[in-house]
Enzyme design. Structure first.
Site, PDB file in Angstrom:
ATOM      1  N   GLU A  92      -3.447   7.776  -4.739  1.00  0.00           N
ATOM      2  CA  GLU A  92      -3.731   7.045  -5.966  1.00  0.00           C
ATOM      3  C   GLU A  92      -4.976   7.631  -6.602  1.00  0.00           C
ATOM      4  OE1 GLU A  92      -3.854   2.796  -5.563  1.00  0.00           O
ATOM      5  OE2 GLU A  92      -1.945   2.753  -4.515  1.00  0.00           O
ATOM      6  N   HIS A 148      -1.332   0.273  -9.750  1.00  0.00           N
ATOM      7  CA  HIS A 148      -2.000  -0.640  -8.815  1.00  0.00           C
ATOM      8  C   HIS A 148      -2.567  -1.867  -9.533  1.00  0.00           C
ATOM      9  CE1 HIS A 148      -3.998  -0.772  -4.602  1.00  0.00           C
ATOM     10  NE2 HIS A 148      -3.790  -1.981  -5.074  1.00  0.00           N
ATOM     11  N   ARG A 155       0.854  -1.186   0.000  1.00  0.00           N
ATOM     12  CA  ARG A 155       0.000   0.000   0.000  1.00  0.00           C
ATOM     13  C   ARG A 155       0.887   1.232   0.000  1.00  0.00           C
ATOM     14  NH1 ARG A 155      -3.488  -2.658  -1.660  1.00  0.00           N
ATOM     15  NH2 ARG A 155      -5.519  -3.158  -0.739  1.00  0.00           N
TER      16      ARG A 155
END
Lengths: 327, 330
Positions: free
Chosen positions: B268, B287, B239
């Protein structure tokens, strides 16, 4: 006694040049580009040894023009630029640098496989270009590497290293080669021998690890690409001419195969306006499979050692044509 | 009896949608961008079950607005966007999709590691720009060795284990840091358990595989980066907030570390103007840890099963807060 003379066709690791300088008067071609033909002939005319790269043609004409030549040392594992038969006829040992780059090349081939499977270059570009707007369950989907079938064509040293890497990804491995590996290799690495066309048909990833010979030129052409799965990923870290590039372009464009990742091309360098470079499902690296600091340093030193042995009239540690020592 | 109603916050693989549609009235948010929080709350208030992903904020406000919600089914292994504690307090089971993503995520992390080591993004761009004018030069584009290097794994859960397995195929030495020892990793992959600082000092590649919690937020900051080798490569497919982005930028720019490869960022999506993206020794993917056809399909089907179990008041196959079942027959 005067020191022998050597010509080194490109800048290599200083450490290797220092080794050579202790034994010989060394001239290094200073340019980034290879010496043009006339310069190569001129520079080698009076030398005792030459340290060459894949891009330098070391042929009968050059050997004729260099009557003092006693040793040729190639800084590469391949030597298709050298007329070895002609060198052997003249009793000239040809050195090369096998093993040094085996694992580093397998690392690169595996990277290319994964980069194509997971669309790494394309997606990293999307981030830089500001096209990453959100996470979405259906965006940029790639293929699983783990558990997929890896087909290896050419199970030499690099092929074996590929098979070993594949084990960490739980990939079944099928392979084809003109010579089958001993049963102990097959067991140790869980690799299965199969006919050429079966490897093409069964594999999710196909990685080429053959030498370039008249037999392997365009080994992968239209017919072979047609046999592959429509999702198949083709990896080439061997030599460009093993693949028919026109056929590859068509297969990638028409979705006959899923993607390709090439560290070697035909020609090299591949021009920036080459049709393959217009495709998102084709990754091209500039022949850097052995380009790690440690490996290139080792290759430089091995090539220097081969050359020094040749100049001293000793046996080269890694010689392409050991038959010259039989006389 | 009316059919239960569910809201799916994004288009997902068809196999999962078919599964849901066979038993419930389903609405699927058609846009690529997530629904606005107010809209998501309104949708949640009108349904029995929600199928969410990491971009959707499922907080106390949403849970308050949707008292009839029987289940939250997240199509992800991470739950940092879901207030699980609040859901537990309200006895709403939260589903997630562990296991199915481990291998694909480890593949992505390993691919990122290799890319940063061997500079594939950089060289590929150079080829496309027409920079490749010399067929071969012994000193061009030299990268870092992967085989026989030391791989440091921070967080030895399922994904960490998969990384260790991949590393062994490359003859890498594996060290790991984890709260509890993992005898399996030590037996199978010869992995050695060390403290975080030792791991940072010894590793050529540091790969992060821990969940985002208050303890792991900013775990890799200035001090930690300074302990790493100047040639080390940092890989983050966990993360974004576990790494201090500003400190990372400085370390990459000043040669404090050799390179980094990130599949996750803060925020993000990362802005294309973020200074990190100006660096050549950094590769960022959007991602995509679980982004393969097979894995996303597996995740979606598992999320659909969790969702359907929840609306039927059955125990979820994969529940992040099984405490909700305490005292019940489930």
């Amino acid at each position: 006694m005067t020191k022998p003379k050597v010509f080194v066709t490109r800048q290599i690791f200083q450490e290797a040049l220092d080794m050579l300088s202790k034994e010989a008067d060394v001239e290094v071609w200073p340019d980034e580009l290879p010496p043009p033909r006339d310069a190569l002939l001129r520079k080698t005319a009076g030398v005792d040894g030459i340290l060459s790269l894949l891009t330098d043609a070391v042929d009968g004409e050059l050997m004729d023009a260099a009557p003092n030549l006693r040793a040729i040392s190639q800084i590469a594992v391949g030597y298709e630029n050298i007329d070895v038969a002609e060198a052997t006829r003249r009793g000239l040992p040809v050195g090369y640098t096998p093993n040094a780059l085996t694992k580093t090349t397998a690392d690169m081939a595996f990277l290319l496989l994964m980069a194509a499977a997971r669309r790494l270059v394309e997606t990293a570009e999307a981030v830089k270009a500001g096209r990453w707007k959100t996470w979405h369950p259906l965006h940029y989907l790639g293929q699983d590497v783990h558990g997929a079938t890896l087909g290896i064509l050419g199970m030499g040293r690099i092929g074996l290293e590929m098979a070993k890497r594949a084990q960490g990804f739980d990939m079944p491995v099928v392979y084809h080669d003109v010579v089958r590996r001993p049963a102990e290799d097959e067991e140790r690495l869980s690799i299965r021998y199969a006919p050429f066309s079966d490897v093409l048909r069964e594999s999710d990833f196909i990685s080429l690890h053959v030498n370039l010979t008249p037999d392997t030129r365009h080994l992968i052409g239209r017919a072979e690409l047609e046999m592959m799965k429509p999702t198949a990923v083709l990896v080439n870290a061997a030599r460009g001419p093993v693949i028919d590039h026109d056929a590859l372009y068509d297969a990638l464009k028409d979705g006959e195969i899923g993607a390709a990742a090439l560290d070697v091309t035909e020609p090299e360098p591949l021009p920036a306006d080459h049709p393959l470079l217009t495709l998102d499902n084709c990754i091209v690296a500039p022949h850097v499979a052995s380009a790690s600091v440690a490996t290139r340093r080792l290759m430089s030193i091995m090539a220097a050692e081969n050359l020094i042995a040749g100049l001293r009239g000793e046996r080269m540690a890694n010689c392409v044509n050991p038959e010259v020592y039989e006389a | 009896m009316p059919r239960p109603r569910v809201f799916v916050t994004r288009a997902i693989p068809q196999a999962a949608l078919d599964l849901i549609a066979s038993e419930a009235d389903m609405e699927v948010w058609p846009q690529a961008e997530p629904p606005e929080p107010a809209l998501l709350r309104a949708k949640a208030a009108a349904v029995d079950g929600l199928l969410t992903n990491i971009m959707d904020r499922v907080d106390a406000q949403l849970l308050t607005a949707a008292p009839g919600l029987k289940v939250i089914s997240q199509m992800a292994v991470g739950l940092d966007n879901v207030d699980v504690e609040e859901a537990t307090r309200r006895r709403v089971p939260v589903g997630y999709t562990p296991g199915v993503v481990s291998e694909a995520t480890a593949d992505q992390a390993f691919a990122l590691m290799l890319s940063a080591a061997r500079r594939v993004g950089e060289t590929e761009r150079w080829v496309r720009r027409g920079g490749w004018k010399i067929a071969f030069h012994p000193l061009y584009w030299l990268g870092a060795e992967v085989h026989h290097a030391t791989l440091g794994i921070v967080g030895m859960g399922k994904i960490g284990m998969e990384m260790a397995k991949r590393g062994r195929g490359f003859d890498m030495q594996v060290v790991y840091h984890s709260r509890s020892p993992k005898p399996e990793a030590e037996a199978l992959y010869d992995a050695r358990r060390v403290d975080l600082h030792t791991l940072l000092r010894e590793s050529d590649y540091v790969s992060l595989h821990m969940p985002l919690t208050p303890e792991t937020q900013g775990l890799i900051g200035r001090e930690e980066l300074a302990m790493m080798k100047p040639t080390a490569i940092l890989v983050n497919a966990a993360r974004g907030p576990v790494v201090d982005s500003q400190a990372l930028y400085d370390a990459l720019k000043d040669g404090g570390i050799g390179g980094a490869a990130l599949d996750v960022t803060t925020p993000e999506p990362i802005s294309p103007n973020d200074p990190l993206l100006s660096l050549d020794n950094l590769v960022v993917t959007p991602h995509l840890g679980s982004s393969t056809v097979a894995t996303r399909s597996g995740m979606a089907v598992l999320a659909a099963r969790n969702l359907m179990a929840g609306i039927k008041r059955q125990r979820l196959p994969q529940c992040a807060n099984p405490q909700v079942y305490r005292g019940s027959s489930l």
